[in-house]
Every structure is written in C-alpha cells, then in structure tokens.
Write a protein that holds these residues in place. Structure first.
Motif, PDB file in Angstrom:
ATOM      1  N   ASP A 105       0.842  -1.190   0.000  1.00  0.00           N
ATOM      2  CA  ASP A 105       0.000   0.000   0.000  1.00  0.00           C
ATOM      3  C   ASP A 105       0.879   1.242   0.000  1.00  0.00           C
ATOM      4  N   GLU A 106       1.431   1.558  -1.176  1.00  0.00           N
ATOM      5  CA  GLU A 106       2.404   2.642  -1.297  1.00  0.00           C
ATOM      6  C   GLU A 106       1.683   3.946  -1.647  1.00  0.00           C
ATOM      7  N   VAL A 107       0.908   4.475  -0.722  1.00  0.00           N
ATOM      8  CA  VAL A 107       0.156   5.702  -0.973  1.00  0.00           C
ATOM      9  C   VAL A 107       0.419   6.687   0.153  1.00  0.00           C
ATOM     10  N   PRO A 108       0.338   7.981  -0.145  1.00  0.00           N
ATOM     11  CA  PRO A 108       0.554   8.987   0.900  1.00  0.00           C
ATOM     12  C   PRO A 108      -0.640   9.036   1.846  1.00  0.00           C
ATOM     13  N   PRO A 109      -0.436   9.504   3.079  1.00  0.00           N
ATOM     14  CA  PRO A 109      -1.555   9.579   4.028  1.00  0.00           C
ATOM     15  C   PRO A 109      -2.544  10.685   3.663  1.00  0.00           C
ATOM     16  N   VAL A 110      -3.765  10.527   4.123  1.00  0.00           N
ATOM     17  CA  VAL A 110      -4.785  11.560   3.972  1.00  0.00           C
ATOM     18  C   VAL A 110      -4.533  12.634   5.032  1.00  0.00           C
ATOM     19  N   PRO A 111      -4.625  13.910   4.687  1.00  0.00           N
ATOM     20  CA  PRO A 111      -4.455  14.966   5.706  1.00  0.00           C
ATOM     21  C   PRO A 111      -5.427  14.762   6.863  1.00  0.00           C
ATOM     22  N   PHE A 112      -4.952  15.065   8.081  1.00  0.00           N
ATOM     23  CA  PHE A 112      -5.745  14.750   9.262  1.00  0.00           C
ATOM     24  C   PHE A 112      -7.099  15.474   9.325  1.00  0.00           C
ATOM     25  N   PRO A 113      -7.242  16.725   8.849  1.00  0.00           N
ATOM     26  CA  PRO A 113      -8.566  17.349   8.893  1.00  0.00           C
ATOM     27  C   PRO A 113      -9.648  16.524   8.202  1.00  0.00           C
ATOM     28  N   ALA A 114      -9.313  15.879   7.070  1.00  0.00           N
ATOM     29  CA  ALA A 114     -10.290  15.032   6.378  1.00  0.00           C
ATOM     30  C   ALA A 114     -10.602  13.790   7.205  1.00  0.00           C
ATOM     31  N   ILE A 115      -9.580  13.217   7.853  1.00  0.00           N
ATOM     32  CA  ILE A 115      -9.786  12.061   8.728  1.00  0.00           C
ATOM     33  C   ILE A 115     -10.659  12.453   9.919  1.00  0.00           C
ATOM     34  N   ARG A 116     -10.376  13.608  10.495  1.00  0.00           N
ATOM     35  CA  ARG A 116     -11.159  14.083  11.641  1.00  0.00           C
ATOM     36  C   ARG A 116     -12.633  14.229  11.261  1.00  0.00           C
ATOM     37  N   ALA A 117     -12.899  14.845  10.099  1.00  0.00           N
ATOM     38  CA  ALA A 117     -14.284  15.079   9.681  1.00  0.00           C
ATOM     39  C   ALA A 117     -15.035  13.763   9.516  1.00  0.00           C
ATOM     40  N   LEU A 118     -14.394  12.780   8.882  1.00  0.00           N
ATOM     41  CA  LEU A 118     -15.073  11.493   8.673  1.00  0.00           C
ATOM     42  C   LEU A 118     -15.309  10.787  10.007  1.00  0.00           C
ATOM     43  N   ALA A 119     -14.295  10.759  10.871  1.00  0.00           N
ATOM     44  CA  ALA A 119     -14.419  10.059  12.158  1.00  0.00           C
ATOM     45  C   ALA A 119     -15.500  10.701  13.029  1.00  0.00           C
ATOM     46  N   GLU A 120     -15.556  12.029  13.050  1.00  0.00           N
ATOM     47  CA  GLU A 120     -16.565  12.690  13.868  1.00  0.00           C
ATOM     48  C   GLU A 120     -17.967  12.438  13.334  1.00  0.00           C
ATOM     49  N   ALA A 121     -18.116  12.405  12.007  1.00  0.00           N
ATOM     50  CA  ALA A 121     -19.425  12.111  11.426  1.00  0.00           C
ATOM     51  C   ALA A 121     -19.862  10.687  11.770  1.00  0.00           C
ATOM     52  N   GLU A 122     -18.916   9.746  11.752  1.00  0.00           N
ATOM     53  CA  GLU A 122     -19.236   8.350  12.065  1.00  0.00           C
ATOM     54  C   GLU A 122     -19.573   8.166  13.546  1.00  0.00           C
ATOM     55  N   LEU A 123     -18.775   8.750  14.406  1.00  0.00           N
ATOM     56  CA  LEU A 123     -18.951   8.564  15.856  1.00  0.00           C
ATOM     57  C   LEU A 123     -20.052   9.457  16.427  1.00  0.00           C
ATOM     58  N   GLY A 124     -20.443  10.506  15.693  1.00  0.00           N
ATOM     59  CA  GLY A 124     -21.504  11.383  16.147  1.00  0.00           C
ATOM     60  C   GLY A 124     -21.090  12.321  17.263  1.00  0.00           C
ATOM     61  N   MET A 125     -19.796  12.626  17.334  1.00  0.00           N
ATOM     62  CA  MET A 125     -19.300  13.538  18.369  1.00  0.00           C
ATOM     63  C   MET A 125     -17.908  14.027  17.980  1.00  0.00           C
ATOM     64  N   PRO A 126     -17.461  15.140  18.558  1.00  0.00           N
ATOM     65  CA  PRO A 126     -16.095  15.609  18.284  1.00  0.00           C
ATOM     66  C   PRO A 126     -15.065  14.593  18.783  1.00  0.00           C
ATOM     67  N   LEU A 127     -13.926  14.541  18.110  1.00  0.00           N
ATOM     68  CA  LEU A 127     -12.875  13.618  18.531  1.00  0.00           C
ATOM     69  C   LEU A 127     -12.381  13.921  19.934  1.00  0.00           C
ATOM     70  N   ASP A 128     -12.444  15.190  20.339  1.00  0.00           N
ATOM     71  CA  ASP A 128     -12.003  15.558  21.686  1.00  0.00           C
ATOM     72  C   ASP A 128     -12.870  14.902  22.754  1.00  0.00           C
ATOM     73  N   ARG A 129     -14.128  14.615  22.426  1.00  0.00           N
ATOM     74  CA  ARG A 129     -15.004  13.903  23.360  1.00  0.00           C
ATOM     75  C   ARG A 129     -14.850  12.388  23.227  1.00  0.00           C
ATOM     76  N   ALA A 130     -14.599  11.922  22.008  1.00  0.00           N
ATOM     77  CA  ALA A 130     -14.494  10.475  21.790  1.00  0.00           C
ATOM     78  C   ALA A 130     -13.205   9.908  22.385  1.00  0.00           C
ATOM     79  N   TYR A 131     -12.128  10.700  22.378  1.00  0.00           N
ATOM     80  CA  TYR A 131     -10.836  10.236  22.880  1.00  0.00           C
ATOM     81  C   TYR A 131     -10.210  11.329  23.736  1.00  0.00           C
ATOM     82  N   ALA A 132      -9.450  10.897  24.722  1.00  0.00           N
ATOM     83  CA  ALA A 132      -8.727  11.870  25.549  1.00  0.00           C
ATOM     84  C   ALA A 132      -7.673  12.586  24.721  1.00  0.00           C
ATOM     85  N   SER A 133      -7.070  11.844  23.791  1.00  0.00           N
ATOM     86  CA  SER A 133      -6.099  12.444  22.867  1.00  0.00           C
ATOM     87  C   SER A 133      -5.961  11.532  21.658  1.00  0.00           C
TER      88      SER A 133
END
Length: 584
Positions: A105-133
C-alpha cells in the motif's frame, strides 16, 4: 507530486474524478488486451507462433511493471488487485506473480482534517469527546484507510479496560472509489470472457465477484471487529497467540478502535535479539499456529505478512529458591513471548469437506507420496473428474525425489538452470490439465506463501518440512481416530438395516401376493413419452404435406376448396413444429 494530487483527489471523488479513473483503468486494460490478442491469437494463426513464444516472458514482465506503477499511482482497489493477482499462481505466469508479489500500500496519508471530519461524522461527536487524545500523524497509511494512536477517556477506559488504542479510519470517499474500480473490473471481466485462451482457464466473472466480496468485507470495520473476536475465541486457551481487544463503543463501519498491541515486528531480528528472543525459535511456532488455523480451526488469517504480526514479550513468573540458603530469587531462564496478530480484514474460511481434503494433501506431502497428493487435490475439487493425472503424478514423484525435504537454504544451492528446466516441464503439465483453484484456495495459497516467507526471514535455514512432518503425523493419528468413529457409525447403521430387513421383506412378499406392487422407471417413462410425441409430430407432418399438396392440386379447378385445404394445412404444421415443446 502528481501522484499525491491524484490520490488525494480520489479521497473526495467527484463525478469527473471517478469518470477519469474509470476510463484510465479501461484504457490500460484495453491496450494490454490488444497486445495479448496480437501476440497470442493473431501471430500464431499466420505461422508466427515462435515470435510470441520468444517475447512472452519479456512482455509479461513489462505488463506487470506497468500495472505496478498504475496501482501505486491510483491506490484504491488497484493495489488490492495487484496483490490478488500475485497469488493466482493457477492462472497467471510467474513473471507477473513475482513482480506483483512485493506490491504494498504505497500511498501517501490523507491529511488529518479530512480524517477528523469522517471520524466525527461516524462517531456522532467531536474527537475531543471520543478520545482523551489522538495523534494526528498516522502510524500506517494504506490504500483503504489509515491508523492513528489515541488514548481513551476515563469512562471508556473503565468500561473497556483499555487505555492506549489504535483508531483505524477509512479513507474519505473510498466507497465511491471501490464502486468505480469494481465497475471497471466487471467491464474488463466481460471482455476477457470472450478471449478463448482466458475463458478456457478461468471464470473471469466469478473471479471478479470473489475479489469484490473480499474487498467489500475489508472496508467494513464491523466485519473486521467480528473477525478479530472470532479469531480470539479460537485461540482463547492458547498461550502462543494474542489478539487485540475491540472497543465497540468507539467502532462503526468506517471507524475501528482497538487495543494498541504494538510490539516487536516478527521479522525484526535485532529487536528480537535485544529482547532475548531467538528468531529461529519463533519460526516453527508461527508455522504451527498457521497450520492450526488452516487444518484445525478452519478460520485463518489470510494476510499474515510481517507488518500484521508482532512478537510480544511476556514476563515469566519468578522462581523462588528452595530455601534461604539457595540465595536470592532467580528469574526464569529466558523471556516468554506471544504471537500477536492484527488486521483481520482479510480472513479465510475452510469448509469441513475442503479441510478434510487439505489434511489428506498435507499427509501425502509429508510422506512424499506423489500419487496420494494428486488424489487429495482431486478430492478437494481442484481437478475436474475428467483430468488425466498420469503425467502430473509422474511430475510430483520427480519433484519429491529431487527437492522433497529441502529447506530454503538448501534450495538456494541448487543450480538455477535445473530449477528453470523443472519449472518449465512442471508448468506445461499443470497448464494442460482442466483445473482452477476454488475460491478458498486463493486465500490458502496466499496465507501459506506468506507463512513460508516469514519463517525463512526469521531463520534462513528454516525447513518447512520440519514443521509439516510432525504436524502431519498428528493429523494422521486424528484421521485414524476419525476412521474408527466412521466405521463404528457405519456398523451401527448396517446393524439397524439388518434388524429391519426381515420385516420389510415380509411386507414386500405380502404386497406381491396382493398384486399391489408397482414398478416405475422414470427414465424409461420419459423415453416412451418422447417417442410418442415424435410419432404424433411425424403424423402431423404427413397430414400437413397431404393437405398442402392436395389443396395445391385441387385449387386449379376448385379455387375455394383448394384454398381451404391449403389454409387448413397450417394446423398440423404448427402441431409438428411445437408439439415437442408443449409436451416438455
């Protein structure tokens, strides 16, 4: 870089991106299919088969190199296609499988803002609430998703018993990319199904659907989490194996949160030595664990490459001295360790019938029994019943006689020309037989080839036969026990039939005396009915001919009557044409 822009553009694909991606895949496939048609079909027809033969190896290698570049450039399922193709030893030449075997899997990583947006939409809450860090830098980036380290909040940590976790998040837009790639692959499969040299060897539509099912399961993290728990249950009482715990409260179809079990990579010889672990001792244990998955559990990790297996040191209990005079407490002789498996997106399942055939195959391989191995392959369903296996049995006998029992270190000392000569002869025999590996064999071959590679990396002198033979001996003992059980079951069934036989014979004699016995033969009945229909159609055809000719003759003098007869001839004509279909 252009590669970065293209891959990142596909992360949030629009209609233009997907259309361009689809066309690019089809252009690549069409161009290479044209080359195959020219060299493999057209040139042999005009007497230039030698040209195709002479250039085949170079052309196959060039194709694999170009596909490798395309896969790395596009990412998505194209990398998975390359990995999939590398394991199809039954369909593709070694020039292709060897080139694609190292495709990662020789591909560059996705920028974290896009990852944050998808994860928060899936979990239904901000990442700061879903994880301590959560660490914004990924520890791994693949074509379908990427992983970040995180720490659970206090309440979740108390509920799950976990603190440090790894969060896997799908690449944004990967669903659309997968749909486009599968659509293109289905189109290419349709093209290939019309190429005789391909269609005679493989069902391309079934192959693509098999790949599609595996890929869709791999991007469903709920499916992966369930696989992990099933795998853990299989090895719950096995001290050799560890599996990360799933944090279900923070897991969805597109986000997976699991225990951070990062430890020593299984092929990191320096780190193993520093931890006091001998790599040569890890190899046979790893092989035995994989054998257990394949031949005993029937549920196995189909992607056991070095990045998916850790060696986790485990502190042993302290051994106390026998008495005060024995001096201070002494630790055990050396550290213990476990094999920790991760990434359960690609798992294989072996049905009981196939498992029995695989056991038979393993026993035949361990005993260097070429004929027994071919019989086992036939039992598993790899060879069609019509296959003439005499040449294959001879080839397997020669293979065992020359190379059987050799470890990889010994095989490296064999003259390469001897290898090539045998590979050509063996390949010709295999390609002449009507066979195709079943779906489960694809993943089995992948798992075993990766197992062999890992074991050889751990110990260059590792001999897989040393692990196979004792395991096959154990299986043979189990099989003998199963045979005894089967014989006992058959004896009970036979005794039951013998017990009921006198009464059934008495009933039959009574029915014969009463004249109530009816003998039926469905095949004979069908043939008689067919003969009757044929006879009726023959009569109808004769009547049609008579009416038509008679009407034509009479029409000269009796126009109306002759016309009526000719028109009436249509009725027996229709009966003659369609009565057979109506009666089916």
């Amino acid at each position: 870089m252009a590669t970065d822009r293209r891959v990142r553009g596909d992360s949030t694909p629009g209609a233009g991106n997907t259309r361009a991606r689809y066309r690019r895949i089809l252009r690549f496939a069409g161009r290479n299919l044209a080359v195959i048609w020219w060299y493999e079909l057209f040139l042999p027809r005009i007497g230039l088969a030698s040209v195709a033969e002479r250039t085949r190896s170079r052309r196959m290698r060039r194709f694999a190199q170009r596909f490798h570049a395309l896969a790395v450039d596009l990412g998505g399922l194209m990398i998975k296609v390359g990995q999939f193709m590398s394991s199809r030893l039954d369909v593709l030449p070694p020039e292709i499988t060897a080139e694609l075997a190292g495709l990662q899997d020789e591909v560059p990583p996705v920028p974290f803002p896009a990852i944050r947006a998808l994860a928060e939409a899936e979990l239904g809450m901000p990442l700061d609430r879903a994880y301590a860090s959560i660490d914004e830098s990924p520890i791994a980036a693949a074509s379908l998703g990427q992983a970040h380290r995180a720490v659970l909040g206090a309440l979740d940590a108390a509920d799950t018993g976990l603190s440090d976790v790894v969060v896997k998040v799908q690449r944004p837009g990967i669903d659309a990319i997968v749909d486009v790639d599968l659509a293109a692959l289905r189109k290419v499969a349709g093209w290939l199904s019309h190429v005789r040299i391909v269609a005679d060897r493989v069902n391309t539509h079934a192959l693509v659907e098999e790949f599609a099912q595996t890929s869709l399961e791999e991007i469903d993290y709920l499916h992966e989490a369930a696989n992990a728990e099933r795998f853990a249950a299989d090895f719950a009482d096995d001290d050799r194996v560890a599996v990360p715990v799933i944090a279900w409260e923070r897991t969805t179809r597109r986000v997976l949160t699991l225990e951070d079990v990062t430890a020593i990579k299984i092929t990191d010889a320096a780190a193993l030595a520093e931890a006091g672990i001998d790599p040569a001792e890890v190899a046979p244990v790893f092989a035995a664990v994989m054998f257990d998955q394949l031949f005993t559990n029937g549920f196995f990790h189909a992607d056991p490459h070095p990045g998916n297996i850790f060696v986790t040191p485990v502190a042993l209990p302290v051994t106390m001295g026998a008495s005060a005079g024995d001096g201070p407490a002494e630790a055990s002789a050396g550290p213990a360790w476990k094999l920790t498996f991760i990434d359960f997106g690609m798992m294989g399942e072996v049905p009981p019938g196939t498992r029995r055939g695989l056991r038979k195959l393993l026993i035949a391989a361990a005993s260097r029994d070429g004929k027994g191995l071919v019989d086992a392959v036939r039992d598993v369903g790899v060879l069609l019943p019509s296959a003439d296996t005499a040449e294959l049995e001879r080839a397997m006998t020669q293979l065992f006689a020359r190379f059987g029992g050799m470890g990889f270190a010994e095989l490296r000392e064999v003259d390469p020309r001897e290898f090539r000569e045998f590979a050509v002869q063996f390949g010709d025999v295999v390609r002449s037989l009507p066979f195709q590996l079943p779906e489960n064999f694809l993943l089995i071959i992948r798992a075993m080839s990766l197992t062999s590679g890992v074991c050889s990396a751990l110990d260059p002198g590792f001999n897989l036969w040393d692990s196979i033979e004792p395991y096959a001996t154990k299986l043979l003992k189990d099989e003998r026990g199963n045979v005894v059980q089967d014989l006992a079951k058959q004896a009970l069934e036979t005794a039951g039939i013998a017990w009921r036989l006198p009464k059934r014979l008495d009933d039959l004699v009574t029915r014969v005396d009463e004249g109530s016995v009816v003998v039926t033969n469905p095949t004979l009945d069908r043939r008689v009915a067919r003969l009757e229909r044929t006879a009726r159609r023959t009569v109808s055809a004769a009547i049609f001919a008579g009416l038509l000719v008679g009407g034509a003759v009479l029409r000269a003098d009796e126009v109306v009557f002759g016309t009526v007869l000719m028109a009436a001839s249509a009725v027996p004509l229709l009966h003659a044409l369609f009565a057979g279909r109506w009666g089916r």
